[in-house]
Design a protein around this motif. Structure first.
Motif, PDB file in Angstrom:
ATOM      1  N   ASP A 170      29.423  35.133  26.270  1.00  0.00           N
ATOM      2  CA  ASP A 170      30.827  34.974  25.912  1.00  0.00           C
ATOM      3  C   ASP A 170      31.431  33.853  26.764  1.00  0.00           C
ATOM      4  O   ASP A 170      31.401  33.907  28.000  1.00  0.00           O
ATOM      5  N   PHE A 171      31.989  32.833  26.102  1.00  0.00           N
ATOM      6  CA  PHE A 171      32.594  31.704  26.826  1.00  0.00           C
ATOM      7  C   PHE A 171      33.748  32.185  27.705  1.00  0.00           C
ATOM      8  O   PHE A 171      34.045  31.575  28.731  1.00  0.00           O
ATOM      9  N   ARG A 172      34.385  33.288  27.322  1.00  0.00           N
ATOM     10  CA  ARG A 172      35.481  33.843  28.121  1.00  0.00           C
ATOM     11  C   ARG A 172      35.003  34.200  29.529  1.00  0.00           C
ATOM     12  O   ARG A 172      35.734  33.994  30.511  1.00  0.00           O
ATOM     13  N   LEU A 173      33.771  34.722  29.657  1.00  0.00           N
ATOM     14  CA  LEU A 173      33.246  35.079  30.975  1.00  0.00           C
ATOM     15  C   LEU A 173      33.126  33.850  31.876  1.00  0.00           C
ATOM     16  O   LEU A 173      33.391  33.914  33.076  1.00  0.00           O
ATOM     17  N   LEU A 174      32.720  32.734  31.291  1.00  0.00           N
ATOM     18  CA  LEU A 174      32.600  31.507  32.077  1.00  0.00           C
ATOM     19  C   LEU A 174      33.974  31.045  32.568  1.00  0.00           C
ATOM     20  O   LEU A 174      34.123  30.598  33.702  1.00  0.00           O
ATOM     21  N   ARG A 175      34.968  31.144  31.686  1.00  0.00           N
ATOM     22  CA  ARG A 175      36.320  30.727  32.063  1.00  0.00           C
ATOM     23  C   ARG A 175      36.859  31.623  33.181  1.00  0.00           C
ATOM     24  O   ARG A 175      37.480  31.126  34.137  1.00  0.00           O
ATOM     25  N   TYR A 176      36.634  32.936  33.072  1.00  0.00           N
ATOM     26  CA  TYR A 176      37.064  33.856  34.127  1.00  0.00           C
ATOM     27  C   TYR A 176      36.343  33.543  35.433  1.00  0.00           C
ATOM     28  O   TYR A 176      36.949  33.551  36.520  1.00  0.00           O
ATOM     29  N   PHE A 177      35.040  33.293  35.338  1.00  0.00           N
ATOM     30  CA  PHE A 177      34.259  33.030  36.546  1.00  0.00           C
ATOM     31  C   PHE A 177      34.762  31.788  37.276  1.00  0.00           C
ATOM     32  O   PHE A 177      34.889  31.796  38.507  1.00  0.00           O
ATOM     33  N   VAL A 178      35.042  30.717  36.547  1.00  0.00           N
ATOM     34  CA  VAL A 178      35.523  29.491  37.181  1.00  0.00           C
ATOM     35  C   VAL A 178      36.828  29.762  37.930  1.00  0.00           C
ATOM     36  O   VAL A 178      37.031  29.294  39.056  1.00  0.00           O
ATOM     37  N   ALA A 179      37.726  30.530  37.319  1.00  0.00           N
ATOM     38  CA  ALA A 179      39.001  30.843  37.978  1.00  0.00           C
ATOM     39  C   ALA A 179      38.776  31.628  39.268  1.00  0.00           C
ATOM     40  O   ALA A 179      39.364  31.321  40.309  1.00  0.00           O
ATOM     41  N   VAL A 180      37.911  32.650  39.227  1.00  0.00           N
ATOM     42  CA  VAL A 180      37.651  33.462  40.422  1.00  0.00           C
ATOM     43  C   VAL A 180      36.928  32.628  41.480  1.00  0.00           C
ATOM     44  O   VAL A 180      37.243  32.703  42.669  1.00  0.00           O
ATOM     45  N   ALA A 181      35.968  31.805  41.057  1.00  0.00           N
ATOM     46  CA  ALA A 181      35.191  30.996  41.999  1.00  0.00           C
ATOM     47  C   ALA A 181      36.065  29.960  42.692  1.00  0.00           C
ATOM     48  O   ALA A 181      35.843  29.635  43.858  1.00  0.00           O
TER      49      ALA A 181
ATOM     50  N   ALA B 131      43.531  36.240  38.443  1.00  0.00           N
ATOM     51  CA  ALA B 131      44.135  36.941  37.306  1.00  0.00           C
ATOM     52  C   ALA B 131      45.491  36.336  36.953  1.00  0.00           C
ATOM     53  O   ALA B 131      45.820  36.158  35.773  1.00  0.00           O
ATOM     54  N   GLU B 132      46.280  35.995  37.985  1.00  0.00           N
ATOM     55  CA  GLU B 132      47.579  35.361  37.738  1.00  0.00           C
ATOM     56  C   GLU B 132      47.402  34.013  37.054  1.00  0.00           C
ATOM     57  O   GLU B 132      48.135  33.668  36.131  1.00  0.00           O
ATOM     58  N   ARG B 133      46.409  33.249  37.497  1.00  0.00           N
ATOM     59  CA  ARG B 133      46.124  31.943  36.890  1.00  0.00           C
ATOM     60  C   ARG B 133      45.707  32.088  35.431  1.00  0.00           C
ATOM     61  O   ARG B 133      46.075  31.260  34.586  1.00  0.00           O
ATOM     62  N   LEU B 134      44.956  33.155  35.132  1.00  0.00           N
ATOM     63  CA  LEU B 134      44.486  33.379  33.764  1.00  0.00           C
ATOM     64  C   LEU B 134      45.539  34.051  32.892  1.00  0.00           C
ATOM     65  O   LEU B 134      45.385  34.105  31.666  1.00  0.00           O
ATOM     66  N   GLY B 135      46.580  34.612  33.526  1.00  0.00           N
ATOM     67  CA  GLY B 135      47.634  35.286  32.770  1.00  0.00           C
ATOM     68  C   GLY B 135      47.242  36.658  32.269  1.00  0.00           C
ATOM     69  O   GLY B 135      47.737  37.103  31.221  1.00  0.00           O
ATOM     70  N   ILE B 136      46.350  37.358  33.008  1.00  0.00           N
ATOM     71  CA  ILE B 136      45.914  38.692  32.604  1.00  0.00           C
ATOM     72  C   ILE B 136      45.954  39.613  33.817  1.00  0.00           C
ATOM     73  O   ILE B 136      46.221  39.183  34.935  1.00  0.00           O
ATOM     74  N   GLU B 137      45.655  40.891  33.590  1.00  0.00           N
ATOM     75  CA  GLU B 137      45.601  41.853  34.679  1.00  0.00           C
ATOM     76  C   GLU B 137      44.352  41.627  35.537  1.00  0.00           C
ATOM     77  O   GLU B 137      43.388  41.002  35.100  1.00  0.00           O
ATOM     78  N   GLN B 138      44.372  42.182  36.742  1.00  0.00           N
ATOM     79  CA  GLN B 138      43.264  41.974  37.665  1.00  0.00           C
ATOM     80  C   GLN B 138      42.014  42.750  37.268  1.00  0.00           C
ATOM     81  O   GLN B 138      40.887  42.252  37.417  1.00  0.00           O
ATOM     82  N   SER B 139      42.180  43.959  36.736  1.00  0.00           N
ATOM     83  CA  SER B 139      41.016  44.808  36.451  1.00  0.00           C
ATOM     84  C   SER B 139      40.061  44.202  35.413  1.00  0.00           C
ATOM     85  O   SER B 139      38.837  44.267  35.603  1.00  0.00           O
ATOM     86  N   PRO B 140      40.545  43.573  34.309  1.00  0.00           N
ATOM     87  CA  PRO B 140      39.599  42.938  33.392  1.00  0.00           C
ATOM     88  C   PRO B 140      38.811  41.794  34.029  1.00  0.00           C
ATOM     89  O   PRO B 140      37.649  41.567  33.677  1.00  0.00           O
TER      90      PRO B 140
ATOM     91  N   SER C 183      37.938  41.629  37.272  1.00  0.00           N
ATOM     92  CA  SER C 183      36.925  42.251  38.128  1.00  0.00           C
ATOM     93  C   SER C 183      35.766  42.794  37.283  1.00  0.00           C
ATOM     94  O   SER C 183      34.590  42.603  37.622  1.00  0.00           O
ATOM     95  N   ARG C 184      36.102  43.432  36.180  1.00  0.00           N
ATOM     96  CA  ARG C 184      35.061  43.979  35.295  1.00  0.00           C
ATOM     97  C   ARG C 184      34.224  42.860  34.690  1.00  0.00           C
ATOM     98  O   ARG C 184      33.001  42.956  34.573  1.00  0.00           O
ATOM     99  N   ALA C 185      34.878  41.756  34.326  1.00  0.00           N
ATOM    100  CA  ALA C 185      34.148  40.624  33.742  1.00  0.00           C
ATOM    101  C   ALA C 185      33.154  40.033  34.739  1.00  0.00           C
ATOM    102  O   ALA C 185      32.050  39.636  34.356  1.00  0.00           O
TER     103      ALA C 185
ATOM    104  N   ASP D 282      30.173  42.300  34.830  1.00  0.00           N
ATOM    105  CA  ASP D 282      29.386  42.126  33.601  1.00  0.00           C
ATOM    106  C   ASP D 282      28.585  40.827  33.645  1.00  0.00           C
ATOM    107  O   ASP D 282      27.415  40.793  33.214  1.00  0.00           O
ATOM    108  N   LEU D 283      29.202  39.781  34.165  1.00  0.00           N
ATOM    109  CA  LEU D 283      28.521  38.486  34.227  1.00  0.00           C
ATOM    110  C   LEU D 283      27.319  38.549  35.163  1.00  0.00           C
ATOM    111  O   LEU D 283      26.227  38.061  34.835  1.00  0.00           O
ATOM    112  N   GLU D 284      27.514  39.142  36.342  1.00  0.00           N
ATOM    113  CA  GLU D 284      26.397  39.274  37.273  1.00  0.00           C
ATOM    114  C   GLU D 284      25.289  40.136  36.682  1.00  0.00           C
ATOM    115  O   GLU D 284      24.099  39.850  36.886  1.00  0.00           O
TER     116      GLU D 284
END
Length: 302
Positions: free
Chosen positions: A2-13, A22-31, A33-35, A38-40
């Protein structure tokens, strides 16, 4: 994947903080963390070192971050190319910069290009040196700017300007007693340096300067980006070296900048491109670089 996982990973990294990512992505923190879990799990590797209070990337995570940025840049470029073609644009340049470059130089060049050729579409990507080489080889970039000239066959690296190197220290540090820091004093402290195989490509220039000092290095960590280096320096892990004008634009309260005493070492910036005759837009852009660039000692400029 899922390309979404890559986008989340770049933001966290890049943020190294789940709440900020999560604030940068405009979503809650728990998704988020779960993503990451899942990616790992999908990759079967650990991307983050969570053993300390400070979240850090593992080496596998640093390598994966570089590849994710390349994928994102390729996708963004494909979208922009399609939109540009639909609007009838003909001339364009794809330019990459590394995150350790003095950004005022780049901003001046882009502003000049907008004034001279407002119809020319310029797309700018921030990519590590190794990724610039790959994308230049694959004709996914036209020009790169980096702090290394260690290019492969088929590419050209030409020096364009120099910037003085400065010491980056935590906001409270013994070296701040010096208005200009002697290099021998700086090398008494642990160092955070860019990794030799990634980042801006500046390691070989800094390494040569440090080896000339003849003092054993106390290397505490190697990082892949200026942002991670500043984070570790601000946290007190060690001191670093960088172009002062680039760091000053970030306005961080956790670090301070000091020039080196005496004649400061200079970092050379190189323009990277494929061998052969440049396109017309590229030739005009290179002319603007030539107008701005000052000679680097006895080396030829563009």
């Amino acid at each position: 994947m899922d390309f979404r996982l890559l986008r989340y990973f770049v933001a966290v990294a890049e943020e190294l903080h789940l709440a900020r990512a999560a604030e940068r992505l405009g979503i809650e923190q728990s998704p988020v963390s779960r993503a990451m879990r899942d990616l790992e799990s999908q990759l079967g590797v650990q991307l983050f070192d969570r053993s300390t209070r400070l979240t850090r990337l593992t080496w596998a995570g640093q390598v994966f971050l570089g590849e994710c940025r390349r994928v994102q840049a390729t996708v963004e470029q494909a979208v922009k190319s399609a939109k540009a073609a639909a609007q009838g644009y003909q001339g364009h340049l794809r330019i990459a910069i590394c995150d350790s470059l003095a950004q005022p130089h780049i901003a001046t060049l882009l502003a000049r290009s907008r004034e001279d050729e407002p119809e020319l579409e310029i797309r700018v990507f921030e990519l590590p040196f190794a990724q610039q080489l790959k994308m230049l080889h694959n004709d996914l970039l036209d020009i790169g700017f980096a702090l290394s000239n260690a290019v492969h066959a088929g590419l050209v690296a030409e020096p364009v300007w120099t910037d003085p190197l400065s010491v980056i220290v935590p906001a409270r540090h013994p070296l701040l007693a010096h208005m200009q820091v002697p290099l021998a004093e700086a090398l008494k402290f642990p160092l955070v340096l860019c990794h030799p195989e990634s980042g801006s490509g500046c390691r070989h220039q800094i390494q040569a300067m440090l080896q000339d000092a003849g003092t054993p290095l106390k290397l505490v960590d190697e990082v892949t980006s200026l942002g991670v280096m500043l984070t570790l320096v601000g946290a007190g892990y060690g001191i670093g070296f960088a172009i002062a004008s680039q760091v000053q634009t970030l306005q961080r309260p956790d670090i301070s900048i000091r020039p080196l005493a005496g004649t400061p070492p200079m970092l050379s910036t190189y323009l990277l491109r494929r061998q052969g005759e440049p396109s017309e837009p590229m030739m005009r852009f290179i002319e603007r670089v030539k107008d701005k660039a000052a000679p680097i000692d006895d080396e030829p400029v563009l």
